[in-house]
Design an enzyme around this catalytic site. Structure first.
Site, short mmCIF file in Angstrom:
data_model
loop_
_atom_site.label_atom_id
_atom_site.label_comp_id
_atom_site.label_asym_id
_atom_site.label_seq_id
_atom_site.Cartn_x
_atom_site.Cartn_y
_atom_site.Cartn_z
N GLU A 73 0.81 -1.22 0.00
CA GLU A 73 0.00 0.00 0.00
C GLU A 73 0.85 1.27 0.00
O GLU A 73 0.39 2.34 0.40
CB GLU A 73 -0.93 -0.01 1.21
CG GLU A 73 -1.88 -1.19 1.24
CD GLU A 73 -2.68 -1.27 2.51
OE1 GLU A 73 -3.55 -0.39 2.71
OE2 GLU A 73 -2.46 -2.19 3.32
N SER A 84 -6.49 -3.04 2.79
CA SER A 84 -6.98 -2.47 1.52
C SER A 84 -7.44 -3.52 0.52
O SER A 84 -7.35 -3.33 -0.68
CB SER A 84 -5.90 -1.58 0.88
OG SER A 84 -5.70 -0.42 1.64
N TYR A 122 -9.53 2.91 -4.17
CA TYR A 122 -8.61 4.02 -4.39
C TYR A 122 -8.68 4.68 -5.76
O TYR A 122 -8.15 5.77 -5.93
CB TYR A 122 -7.17 3.55 -4.12
CG TYR A 122 -7.00 3.12 -2.69
CD1 TYR A 122 -7.16 4.01 -1.64
CD2 TYR A 122 -6.72 1.80 -2.37
CE1 TYR A 122 -7.04 3.62 -0.32
CE2 TYR A 122 -6.58 1.39 -1.05
CZ TYR A 122 -6.74 2.31 -0.04
OH TYR A 122 -6.62 1.92 1.26
N ARG A 177 -11.82 2.53 11.72
CA ARG A 177 -12.99 2.38 10.86
C ARG A 177 -13.36 0.90 10.80
O ARG A 177 -12.51 0.05 10.52
CB ARG A 177 -12.70 2.87 9.43
CG ARG A 177 -13.96 3.12 8.60
CD ARG A 177 -13.65 3.27 7.12
NE ARG A 177 -13.28 2.00 6.53
CZ ARG A 177 -12.13 1.75 5.90
NH1 ARG A 177 -11.22 2.70 5.79
NH2 ARG A 177 -11.89 0.57 5.40
N ASP A 208 -15.56 -2.19 9.16
CA ASP A 208 -16.25 -2.62 7.95
C ASP A 208 -17.20 -3.75 8.29
O ASP A 208 -16.83 -4.70 9.00
CB ASP A 208 -15.24 -3.08 6.89
CG ASP A 208 -14.32 -1.95 6.43
OD1 ASP A 208 -14.73 -0.78 6.52
OD2 ASP A 208 -13.20 -2.24 6.00
N GLU A 247 -13.91 -6.43 9.76
CA GLU A 247 -12.60 -6.08 10.31
C GLU A 247 -12.59 -4.63 10.76
O GLU A 247 -13.51 -3.87 10.47
CB GLU A 247 -11.49 -6.32 9.28
CG GLU A 247 -11.64 -5.56 7.98
CD GLU A 247 -10.58 -5.97 6.97
OE1 GLU A 247 -9.80 -5.08 6.58
OE2 GLU A 247 -10.52 -7.14 6.56
N ASN A 276 -10.01 -1.22 10.74
CA ASN A 276 -8.81 -0.59 10.18
C ASN A 276 -8.33 0.49 11.16
O ASN A 276 -9.05 1.46 11.41
CB ASN A 276 -9.15 0.03 8.82
CG ASN A 276 -7.95 0.53 8.07
OD1 ASN A 276 -6.95 0.91 8.65
ND2 ASN A 276 -8.05 0.55 6.75
N GLY A 284 -7.78 5.25 5.58
CA GLY A 284 -7.24 6.08 4.51
C GLY A 284 -7.61 7.55 4.66
O GLY A 284 -8.68 7.88 5.16
#
Length: 300
Positions: A13, A141, A206, A245, A247, A261, A263, A267
């Protein structure tokens, strides 16, 4: 205040991190901070030299392995430099999908059936009933993620292209992709992610136009509230600091809401979810970056 922004790194990443770091640096300058950009490579000595003279705070804009798995956090703890986002323990736990699932299960949070395998096991048989998801244990990601569906013959293809070590095989949960940003103990808003292609993969995350974000998500109020509660509970269970964050998947047919999961380094690019959610709550991008800097710490 002097802030060093770490970006780049050694993971898959790297390009995302460079983009994140550039945008964060601009926002912090706009907010009045003195900013030094540090592009991180595999040269640890060069990094330590770049951190002299010592900044007041390090803004960790690294993603993936070595950046959000507790490695850089441990280095910064060792030299006593406060940094943004989660510390060693939470970072390492969240990045290891197997360990994170164990923590979530212990906290009573809803997770999908899963198992950790050596990738070669896929050649012999299906580890779970189809459809199922194959993903690296220690990547972010959506790097390396594949879905194996009924009737397809992709197992050998996945194995031949694999270079991620152990794999997690997880029950595929149908339905809608939801995500919730958390700032310490406060959930922001529920966003629904609508990828323009097959699923929410690296490209969808992205690339410009790779996905469409609907916020607040058009889901029943009780589902939105549950998603927020799960996100905050997962943040706390891992011991996260600052922003995270979560998900999730929401299956409308069954009413099932599943945590996928968390994060710990969300981002911070033009297409990123956390800044978008913060802006929806009245916190613009410079204010969000400042908020993270003001809560920087080490050895926590």
């Amino acid at each position: 205040m002097r802030v060093a922004v770490l970006m780049g790194g050694m993971s898959s990443e790297r390009e995302v991190s460079l983009n994140t770091g550039a945008q964060v640096s601009g926002a912090l300058r706009q907010a009045g901070f003195e900013v030094t950009e540090i592009i991180v490579s595999d040269d640890l000595e060069a990094l330590l030299k770049a951190l002299k003279p010592r900044p007041d705070v390090v803004f960790n804009a690294l993603h993936g392995r070595f950046g959000e798995d507790g490695t850089i956090q441990g280095i910064l703890d060792y030299i006593g430099l406060p940094y943004t986002h989660s510390g060693v323990r939470a970072s390492a736990l969240a990045m290891d999908k197997g360990a994170a699932k164990a923590i979530f299960a212990a906290a009573g949070l809803p997770i999908a059936a899963h198992k950790i395998i050596e990738i070669e096991e896929l050649l012999a048989h299906d580890p779970l009933p189809r459809p199922y998801v194959v993903k690296p244990v220690n990547e972010g990601s959506s790097v390396g993620v594949s879905i194996v569906k009924a009737g397809d013959n992709r197992r050998a293809e996945i194995v031949s292209a694999w270079n991620f070590g152990a794999a997690m095989v997880e029950e595929y949960v149908p339905g809608r992709e939801l995500t919730v940003g958390v700032l310490e103990d406060r959930a922001l808003v529920v966003t629904e992610i609508l990828p323009t292609e097959k699923f929410y993969d690296y490209h969808a995350k992205y690339a410009a136009g790779g996905s469409r974000h609907v916020l607040p998500a058009q889901v029943p109020e009780n589902i939105a509230q549950s998603a927020k509660e799960i996100a905050v509970a997962a943040h706390k269970a891992l011991g996260c600091r600052g922003a995270s964050r979560a998900d999730l998947r929401y299956d409308e047919d069954t009413g099932r809401l599943i945590l996928l999961e968390v994060n710990t380094q969300p981002g911070m690019t033009a297409t990123s979810l956390l800044p978008e959610q913060a802006a929806h709550q009245g916190m613009d991008f410079p204010a969000l970056c400042s908020w993270l800097v003001e809560r920087a710490a080490c050895r926590v």
